[in-house]
Design a protein around this motif. Structure first.
Motif, PDB file in Angstrom:
ATOM      1  N   UNK A 106      16.665 -11.793   5.956  1.00 51.98           N
ATOM      2  CA  UNK A 106      17.838 -11.515   6.790  1.00 51.98           C
ATOM      3  C   UNK A 106      17.615 -12.041   8.208  1.00 51.98           C
ATOM      4  N   UNK A 108      15.798 -14.598   9.000  1.00 54.34           N
ATOM      5  CA  UNK A 108      15.933 -16.065   8.927  1.00 54.34           C
ATOM      6  C   UNK A 108      17.413 -16.466   9.032  1.00 54.34           C
ATOM      7  N   UNK A 109      18.244 -15.758   8.277  1.00 51.95           N
ATOM      8  CA  UNK A 109      19.683 -16.051   8.295  1.00 51.95           C
ATOM      9  C   UNK A 109      20.255 -15.831   9.697  1.00 51.95           C
ATOM     10  N   UNK A 110      19.817 -14.763  10.343  1.00 53.26           N
ATOM     11  CA  UNK A 110      20.304 -14.471  11.696  1.00 53.26           C
ATOM     12  C   UNK A 110      19.835 -15.552  12.675  1.00 53.26           C
TER      13      UNK A 110
ATOM     14  N   UNK B 282      19.123 -15.765  -0.175  1.00 51.92           N
ATOM     15  CA  UNK B 282      19.265 -16.424   1.129  1.00 51.92           C
ATOM     16  C   UNK B 282      20.699 -16.932   1.300  1.00 51.92           C
ATOM     17  N   UNK B 285      23.133 -13.898   1.732  1.00 52.19           N
ATOM     18  CA  UNK B 285      22.968 -13.354   3.093  1.00 52.19           C
ATOM     19  C   UNK B 285      23.610 -14.291   4.112  1.00 52.19           C
ATOM     20  N   UNK B 286      23.359 -15.598   3.925  1.00 53.77           N
ATOM     21  CA  UNK B 286      23.827 -16.582   4.893  1.00 53.77           C
ATOM     22  C   UNK B 286      25.350 -16.639   4.963  1.00 53.77           C
ATOM     23  N   UNK B 289      26.702 -13.497   6.517  1.00 55.30           N
ATOM     24  CA  UNK B 289      26.465 -13.502   7.960  1.00 55.30           C
ATOM     25  C   UNK B 289      27.444 -14.432   8.685  1.00 55.30           C
TER      26      UNK B 289
END
Lengths: 121, 463
Positions: A106, A108-110, B282, B285-286, B289
């Motif tokens: 999470x 990394x995504x941020x 990933x 989540x990406x 986000x």
């Protein structure tokens, strides 16, 4: 509080730091941390890359303590030859390790979007 | 709903949920039989309960996949379904064949069922998960081909997107690999090869393509993120799934009389198998986000994120836990395998079907999203089922570790049944978690009937 202004280099450093953090938790323990530390040395306080480098190091240090220290204590107190020790150790290690990987994912995504882990209130 | 024929999905989803309830009832029954051996004996012996539990899982997931495809493909292809009537006919054929098969398992001895269905003409019965009588298998092939024809023609005569092409590849693979179930060589080692060509190449191969395409579709819809971004992720995920999953079949060949090189190939490639699941997490989540809107259907977003995380945990982490040959030497066929199987199937395939149902069912009922109360109940059911599945997995993992130690690792190994007695506490705990799962499922069904404040068509723009 981090600076609002972010340049491309800071964003790149931030995502590299978050990536190094995940690598340290998964494929490249220690080497990942060295990479993370070297990114940290290149950053300046209050910038987003500095924030992610510090956050990555915090996550990995806490993970090391929670995983290695607690596991070592479990083995010491439970006994190496007790099957129940391994029931606790393997279950604990797997679930806690995965939790840290999820947190690092999470983060990394941020970092890709130039955000902190939590939005400023 | 943009296209009328999308509504066909509804009957498939209702059947899927009904069979899901059956699967869990037999699971709970069997869980109790682990610790209370005579429970419901001789009416429902353990081996029959197990067969019904696993076969119902496969059948309801297939219903779920078909329903999801019938909802997704017309919208993506921007046209009505090629032959809606065919989808309706096939639904009833599949449902009746499935029900008769399950009744056959329950009402007559397995050997009698084989005789009644003339298995001797083309013997295919008797293999785990593929216990269906030959005539049922032929029925499955007919249904699968008709389904593939219908979906394929809709896609090929309509707009082609990466999602539909990946889905079509996955569905074609599903149909093709099932054909290996008709070949049963006399040589047991060869037999195992072909058995795994169905079972493994389904769940760790082509089904992952189906999963990825469903997840990508729902994420596009609920986040508003550019299709191009999601499609790039999809390419990488399916490439990794196929690269690791195909040769990864080797992790089933370690101890069945095959050459030693499978221990290397199986270990290396299956160690890569968590990667596509890692990337799926990933990816999910990406896009969440980066979402451009907060969709009114919060339950669907929760299911989508949950699918990615739980698939990574169950298929990725718990698979890796026992996939390396030196580890698998001890763990093969223990409760650790059961732990992995439960969480992987739930996390990857059960959850993605529930994600599709969660997204599409309100639309088919003329709403953007279910009402506030229904969504709250659905999210409660999500947590009840997901958390109880985590506990089922943990208890089975504990049982498995103890089993390995006492039965295979210790200097004075204990017999199988003695060890089963020693790990009974884990089976009791697993049973409790199973009951909580059942409550979660019943709550999930109730959520479809709950009345409450409508959410309307509000889509707040994400800040």
């Amino acid at each position: 509080m981090t600076n609002k202004f972010q340049n491309q280099q800071q964003l790149k450093n931030a995502s590299n730091a978050a990536l190094a953090s995940i690598l340290n938790l998964t494929l490249l323990p220690v080497i990942g941390f060295i990479a993370l530390y070297s990114i940290y040395k290149k950053t300046k306080p209050h910038n987003i890359d500095h924030y992610h480098a510090v956050l990555g190091m915090k996550i990995n240090i806490i993970a090391a303590i929670v995983l290695l220290l607690v596991t070592a204590l479990m083995i010491l107190l439970g006994g190496f030859d007790s099957p129940w020790t391994w029931v606790y150790v393997i279950s604990y290690f797997t679930i806690v390790h995965t939790t840290f990987i999820m947190i690092a994912l999470w983060v990394l995504v941020r970092s890709w979007s130039g955000d902190k882990l939590f939005n400023d209130a | 709903m943009k296209y009328e024929s999308q509504g066909i999905a509804k009957m498939y989803f209702i059947a899927a949920i009904g069979l899901f309830v059956g699967q869990i009832l037999f699971g709970v029954t069997m869980g109790l039989q682990y610790v209370w051996g005579d429970f419901l004996f001789p009416a429902i012996p353990f081996n029959v309960a197990r067969m019904v539990h696993t076969n119902l899982l496969i059948v309801w997931l297939l219903f779920g996949f078909m329903g999801s495809a019938y909802f997704l493909v017309p919208e993506e292809s921007e046209r009505e379904l090629y032959a809606p009537w065919l989808a309706k006919i096939m639904f009833w054929i599949f449902l009746v064949a499935g029900a008769l098969t399950i009744l056959g398992y329950l009402l007559v001895p397995y050997a009698t069922l084989a005789e009644m269905t003339m298995n001797n003409l083309l013997p295919t019965m008797g293999r785990e998960f593929l216990e269906q009588p030959t005539i049922t298998k032929i029925g499955i092939v007919i249904v699968a081909l008709a389904f593939l024809f219908n979906i394929g023609m809709t896609i090929l005569t309509g707009k082609k997107t990466v999602i539909t092409l990946v889905l079509l590849t996955g569905l074609a693979g599903l149909a093709v690999f099932f054909l290996f179930s008709f070949y049963v060589p006399d040589n047991l080692v060869l037999d195992k090869y072909f058995w795994w060509f169905v079972v493994h190449l389904w769940v760790e191969g082509v089904w992952e393509l189906i999963l990825a395409s469903f997840l990508a579709y729902v994420l596009i819809k609920v986040t508003g993120v550019d299709r191009e971004v999601i499609e790039k992720w999809l390419y990488i995920i399916i490439a990794m799934a196929l690269i690791s999953g195909l040769v990864g079949t080797g992790h089933h060949f370690f101890w069945i009389g095959t050459p030693d090189y499978w221990q290397w190939l199986g270990s290396i490639f299956s160690a890569l198998e968590p990667i596509p699941f890692f990337m799926m997490t990933l990816f999910a989540f990406n896009v969440v986000n980066k979402r451009r809107r907060d969709h009114a259907n919060k339950a669907a977003v929760l299911w989508a994120l949950g699918t990615a995380v739980m698939a990574f945990l169950g298929a990725g982490v718990w698979g890796f836990l026992h996939t390396l040959a030196p580890v698998n030497y001890y763990t093969h066929g223990t409760q650790i395998t059961a732990a992995h199987g439960h969480m992987a199937f739930y996390g990857a395939y059960v959850m993605v079907v529930l994600t599709m149902i969660s997204y599409s069912m309100p639309i088919m009922r003329g709403q953007k999203a279910a009402n506030v109360k229904a969504q709250a109940l659905e999210m409660w059911s999500f947590w009840l089922m997901t958390v109880s599945m985590v506990f089922i997995t943990l208890f089975l993992t504990g049982a498995g570790i103890l089993q390995v130690y006492l039965q295979r690792y210790s200097e004075a190994p204990l017999p199988f049944m003695v060890v089963q007695d020693k790990i009974a506490i884990f089976y009791w705990l697993r049973e409790l978690a199973g009951l909580v799962f059942l409550i979660g499922l019943l709550l999930y069904i109730y959520s479809f009937f709950a009345k409450g404040k409508e959410v309307g068509n509000i889509e707040a723009i994400a800040s």
